[in-house]
Design a protein around this motif. Structure first.
Motif, short mmCIF file in Angstrom:
data_model
loop_
_atom_site.label_atom_id
_atom_site.label_comp_id
_atom_site.label_asym_id
_atom_site.label_seq_id
_atom_site.Cartn_x
_atom_site.Cartn_y
_atom_site.Cartn_z
N ASP A 103 0.85 -1.19 0.00
CA ASP A 103 0.00 0.00 0.00
C ASP A 103 0.89 1.24 0.00
O ASP A 103 1.58 1.51 0.98
CB ASP A 103 -0.89 -0.03 1.26
N PRO A 104 0.91 2.00 -1.10
CA PRO A 104 1.82 3.16 -1.17
C PRO A 104 1.46 4.25 -0.16
O PRO A 104 2.26 5.15 0.08
CB PRO A 104 1.64 3.66 -2.61
N ASN A 105 0.25 4.17 0.44
CA ASN A 105 -0.11 5.18 1.45
C ASN A 105 0.62 4.97 2.77
O ASN A 105 0.50 5.80 3.68
CB ASN A 105 -1.62 5.14 1.70
N LEU A 106 1.30 3.84 2.88
CA LEU A 106 2.04 3.55 4.11
C LEU A 106 3.53 3.53 3.84
O LEU A 106 3.95 3.04 2.80
CB LEU A 106 1.62 2.18 4.67
N PRO A 121 -9.59 0.35 -15.81
CA PRO A 121 -9.61 1.52 -14.91
C PRO A 121 -10.23 1.23 -13.54
O PRO A 121 -9.84 1.87 -12.55
CB PRO A 121 -10.45 2.55 -15.67
N VAL A 122 -11.17 0.27 -13.45
CA VAL A 122 -11.79 0.03 -12.14
C VAL A 122 -10.80 -0.52 -11.13
O VAL A 122 -11.05 -0.52 -9.93
CB VAL A 122 -13.02 -0.91 -12.21
N THR A 123 -9.67 -1.03 -11.62
CA THR A 123 -8.70 -1.63 -10.70
C THR A 123 -7.74 -0.59 -10.13
O THR A 123 -7.01 -0.86 -9.20
CB THR A 123 -7.86 -2.70 -11.40
N LEU A 124 -7.74 0.61 -10.71
CA LEU A 124 -6.76 1.63 -10.29
C LEU A 124 -7.28 2.42 -9.11
O LEU A 124 -8.33 3.04 -9.18
CB LEU A 124 -6.48 2.58 -11.46
N GLU A 125 -6.54 2.39 -8.02
CA GLU A 125 -6.94 3.15 -6.83
C GLU A 125 -5.99 4.32 -6.58
O GLU A 125 -6.35 5.27 -5.92
CB GLU A 125 -6.94 2.24 -5.60
N THR A 126 -4.78 4.19 -7.06
CA THR A 126 -3.76 5.21 -6.80
C THR A 126 -2.78 5.26 -7.96
O THR A 126 -2.60 4.27 -8.67
CB THR A 126 -3.00 4.91 -5.49
N ASP A 127 -2.15 6.42 -8.16
CA ASP A 127 -1.15 6.56 -9.23
C ASP A 127 0.15 5.87 -8.87
O ASP A 127 1.00 5.64 -9.71
CB ASP A 127 -0.87 8.05 -9.50
N TYR A 128 0.32 5.59 -7.57
CA TYR A 128 1.61 5.08 -7.09
C TYR A 128 1.62 3.57 -6.90
O TYR A 128 2.61 3.00 -6.48
CB TYR A 128 1.99 5.78 -5.77
N ASP A 170 -1.33 -4.28 -5.48
CA ASP A 170 -0.62 -3.18 -6.15
C ASP A 170 0.89 -3.35 -5.99
O ASP A 170 1.39 -3.45 -4.87
CB ASP A 170 -1.02 -1.84 -5.52
N MET A 171 1.60 -3.34 -7.14
CA MET A 171 3.06 -3.30 -7.06
C MET A 171 3.47 -1.86 -6.78
O MET A 171 2.84 -0.93 -7.30
CB MET A 171 3.67 -3.73 -8.40
N THR A 172 4.52 -1.68 -6.00
CA THR A 172 5.07 -0.33 -5.84
C THR A 172 6.56 -0.38 -6.11
O THR A 172 7.22 -1.38 -5.83
CB THR A 172 4.84 0.24 -4.42
N VAL A 173 7.09 0.70 -6.69
CA VAL A 173 8.51 0.79 -7.01
C VAL A 173 9.06 2.03 -6.31
O VAL A 173 8.55 3.13 -6.53
CB VAL A 173 8.72 0.90 -8.53
N PRO A 174 10.08 1.88 -5.45
CA PRO A 174 10.68 3.07 -4.83
C PRO A 174 11.50 3.86 -5.85
O PRO A 174 12.17 3.26 -6.71
CB PRO A 174 11.57 2.48 -3.72
N ALA A 218 -17.02 -5.32 -13.11
CA ALA A 218 -17.44 -4.02 -13.62
C ALA A 218 -17.07 -2.97 -12.58
O ALA A 218 -16.77 -1.84 -12.89
CB ALA A 218 -18.93 -4.02 -13.88
N SER A 219 -17.12 -3.39 -11.31
CA SER A 219 -16.69 -2.51 -10.24
C SER A 219 -16.20 -3.40 -9.12
O SER A 219 -16.62 -4.55 -9.01
CB SER A 219 -17.85 -1.65 -9.74
N ILE A 220 -15.29 -2.91 -8.30
CA ILE A 220 -14.82 -3.70 -7.16
C ILE A 220 -14.99 -2.86 -5.91
O ILE A 220 -14.11 -2.10 -5.54
CB ILE A 220 -13.36 -4.13 -7.36
N PRO A 221 -16.16 -2.99 -5.26
CA PRO A 221 -16.36 -2.23 -4.03
C PRO A 221 -15.41 -2.74 -2.95
O PRO A 221 -15.03 -3.91 -2.96
CB PRO A 221 -17.80 -2.53 -3.64
N THR A 222 -15.05 -1.87 -2.05
CA THR A 222 -14.23 -2.30 -0.92
C THR A 222 -15.00 -2.02 0.36
O THR A 222 -15.93 -1.22 0.39
CB THR A 222 -12.89 -1.55 -0.87
N PHE A 223 -14.60 -2.72 1.42
CA PHE A 223 -15.21 -2.48 2.73
C PHE A 223 -14.06 -2.29 3.70
O PHE A 223 -13.13 -3.09 3.70
CB PHE A 223 -16.09 -3.67 3.14
#
Lengths: 298, 378
Positions: free
Chosen positions: B96-99, B125-132, B292-296, B350-355
């Protein structure tokens, strides 16, 4: 196998340490005693302390609130009641099943007895998680038993899976070897001569069982029952996988309360209540062991 | 050997053992940190590594399992940011890039919208939550059903249709307890969404309020109590995700909510028969998520790593994401072979809701066990 005694392993060492003149004996018991104190007694004392206190304006205060909640909460009480019921049913079933097997193994001299003993001890080597899935496959809906029943033109059976009978069947199977070993050890004290003497004066099999064998192994049966009950109260895997969602047994209930509901104080309260109930049975066991030691020394 | 020699020898060996990473540091190595289970590690080692090393023979892929211990490695990478030190991390497979908080602002993570990846535009596009974060595999709860008992044309597509179907076919549906697995857990969450206007935005990680939020959950529990008499048992709930799949496999029930990757794996391994098909509710899908993959930005081999990320999003690897680990592809299905796309068309999110997790988890578990579970005593 019949040489296994119901006396706990530690008891002999402790007696020697207490009565021994050399400090080495005390040193030997120091390690286990320290472990028990540090890893069991101390955390238990902390838990009990936690359940009896709340953070008030003036720091920690004594409070029975956690217990008041537990004993007025119908949901918790139903879970406790189910655990007691399952433990009682399992213990009765285990004694009823293992006594005839033990009698047969003690007094039979055929080769078959060896095989039966091996078969009866087999559950000792099966992890309970495997047992749970095997039981779902066999006794579960559309399982092996159902397939056989349908093949024989009979209706399917009502499955014990996800009812309280699921864990009961699993726990009886799982605890059979332990019960059998303890009862067998007790039967070793019943001499063949006394049975033959009774038979000579015309006593029937039931009379022998009732008047000769049972009085001699009463203590052993009590020990077996308390051992089994202690195990049943802490059972987790089988009730979790085979039992109903509600009511649930104390094992899964405690785990869920601390991990999912995130309520450590209630989880500890549940543990202390369970512990107190178990302590009653442990007392039976300790008294029975103490009595048999007195009888042996006198 | 005298004592001093022995001592220095021991120290030398200990130092060597303590720092294998430093000792073997290699400029041509790409360090991949994996959070997932062994199936994901195998996927990187057996599928991605050979493809990448064939395309770029000058580099080798070093797949490292971080399991649940990714935070200290992220911290290490963050600490090396702005210094000359190589953090020895090139890519995280699921992170999670937010952490930790502030990492994005400090410029720790590569912004993939500006990274110039060839395959970036192919991402659904429905899978994208963040640019990072770069999604590459996903899983979602879907309905699995037995086509030999239920015609695909009659499969419920909305919550109301699902409830109507359950009531018309009592005992043919089972879901597991919400504490023991996400398939039942997200079914329960879908009921909560349904009772609250199908608006997932009402539930946020930081907006749980005792009492008020419990009332919202209780409305969902009412819907579940309503269907309880028509579930398997009635009112019996399996103890984990796998048991629901087993009930389906043994022909005990016709339908159950399942994790898409577990169920696809079960079909591939023959645990579930070929007659099992999948459907998703169209009014609002069950919850799920993507890795999500993240790259430093301070990765030692940044350019080579971005090429690796591009390869992971390429059609051949994304196809294997479906066939090997039974997960959703992150790229849209039109970029994958038509045959595969048709086979899994019903799974297409079509959409992936989260809880959210946090306090909601305990409120849902406690509430469900106290109100829904005992509603029907078997």
């Amino acid at each position: 196998m019949s040489s296994v005694d119901a006396t706990p392993i530690g008891a002999g060492a402790k007696a020697r340490g207490a009565g021994g003149r050399r400090p080495i004996g005390l040193l030997l018991v120091a390690a286990p005693v320290a472990l028990v104190l540090g890893l069991i007694i101390w955390p238990v004392a902390l838990s009990v302390f936690d359940t009896l206190t709340v953070h008030g304006p003036q720091g920690l205060e004594f409070s029975l609130e956690a217990y008041r909640f537990f004993f007025t909460d119908g949901f918790s009480l139903r879970n406790l009641w189910l655990t007691i019921r399952v433990a009682a049913i399992c213990t009765v079933l285990l004694l009823v099943i293992s006594l005839p097997i033990a009698l047969y193994l003690r007094f039979s001299e055929t080769r078959l007895a060896g095989y039966i003993q091996a078969l009866a001890l087999f559950p000792l080597f099966v992890p309970s998680i495997l047992l749970a899935y095997a039981l779902i496959r066999t006794l579960g809906p559309n399982g092996t038993v159902d397939t056989l029943l349908v093949a024989a033109g009979l209706p399917k059976m009502p499955t014990p899976y996800l009812t309280p009978w699921g864990p009961i069947i699993g726990l009886v199977w799982d605890n059979l070897p332990l019960t059998l070993l303890i009862v067998l050890a007790g039967l070793a004290n019943v001499s063949r001569a006394s049975i033959e003497a009774a038979r000579d004066v015309g006593a029937g099999s039931l009379t022998i069982l009732w008047h000769i064998i049972l009085p001699r192994i009463r203590g052993t049966l009590l020990v077996a029952a308390s051992f089994v009950i202690l195990g049943l109260f802490s059972a987790f895997t089988l009730p979790y996988l085979l039992g109903p969602a509600a009511p649930e047994m104390m094992g899964p209930f405690m785990r869920r309360t601390i991990i999912e509901v995130d309520d450590p104080v209630q989880a500890r309260t549940q543990a202390v209540v369970t512990f107190a109930l178990c302590a009653v049975f442990a007392l039976f066991y300790v008294r029975s062991v103490a009595r048999s030691r007195r009888e042996q020394t006198s | 050997m005298n004592r001093r020699q022995l001592l220095s020898c021991t120290f030398a060996i200990a130092a060597l053992m303590a720092a294998p990473g430093a000792a073997l540091a290699d400029a041509d190595r790409i360090d991949v940190y994996i959070t997932g289970d062994s199936n994901i590690i195998n996927f990187w080692n057996n599928v991605i590594k050979p493809v990448y090393e064939d395309a770029h023979p000058e580099y080798t892929l070093n797949v490292v399992s971080a399991r649940n211990n990714i935070a200290p490695i992220v911290e290490r990478t963050m600490a090396a940011l702005g210094t000359e030190t190589d953090p020895q991390v090139d890519i995280f497979d699921e992170n999670d890039p937010n952490l930790p908080a502030g990492a994005i602002e400090k410029g720790l993570w590569v912004d993939f919208t500006e990274a110039g990846l060839v395959n970036y535009d192919k991402i659904n596009p429905v899978t994208l939550e963040t640019d990072y974060g770069l999604p590459y595999r996903g899983t979602q709860v879907v309905l699995a059903y037995d086509t030999s008992k239920l015609d695909p044309a009659d499969v419920p597509t909305t919550w109301d249709e699902l409830v109507a179907w359950m009531k018309a076919n009592p005992g043919e549906f089972v879901y597991n307890r919400p504490d023991t697995g996400g398939s039942g857990g997200n079914f329960v969450r879908r009921a909560i969404h349904e009772a609250n206007g199908r608006d997932p935005s009402l539930f946020q990680i930081d907006n749980y309020v005792e009492g008020e939020s419990d009332a919202m959950l209780a409305q969902g529990f009412e819907l579940l109590k309503d269907i309880a008499p028509y579930t398997y048992g009635p009112g019996s709930y399996t103890a984990d995700n796998m048991q629901s799949i087993q009930m389906l496999a043994q022909g005990v029930v016709t339908m159950a909510p399942v994790w898409s990757d577990m169920a696809l794996n079960a079909v591939n391994k023959g645990v579930l028969p070929e007659t099992i098909a999948f459907a998703q509710l169209q009014d609002l899908a069950f919850a799920g998520g993507f890795a999500d993959m993240t790259v430093p930005t301070n990765a030692g081999n940044l350019d080579a790593t971005l090429k690796l990320a591009d390869i992971v999003l390429s059609a051949p690897i994304q196809e294997k994401v479906v066939t090997e680990i039974g997960a959703f592809p992150a790229v849209a299905w039109e970029h994958l072979p038509a045959e595969l796309a048709n086979k899994y068309a019903a799974l297409q999110p079509a959409s992936i809701p989260t809880f959210p997790g946090g306090p909601w988890v305990s409120a849902i578990s406690d509430g469900w066990f106290r109100s829904v579970a005992p509603h029907v005593e078997r």
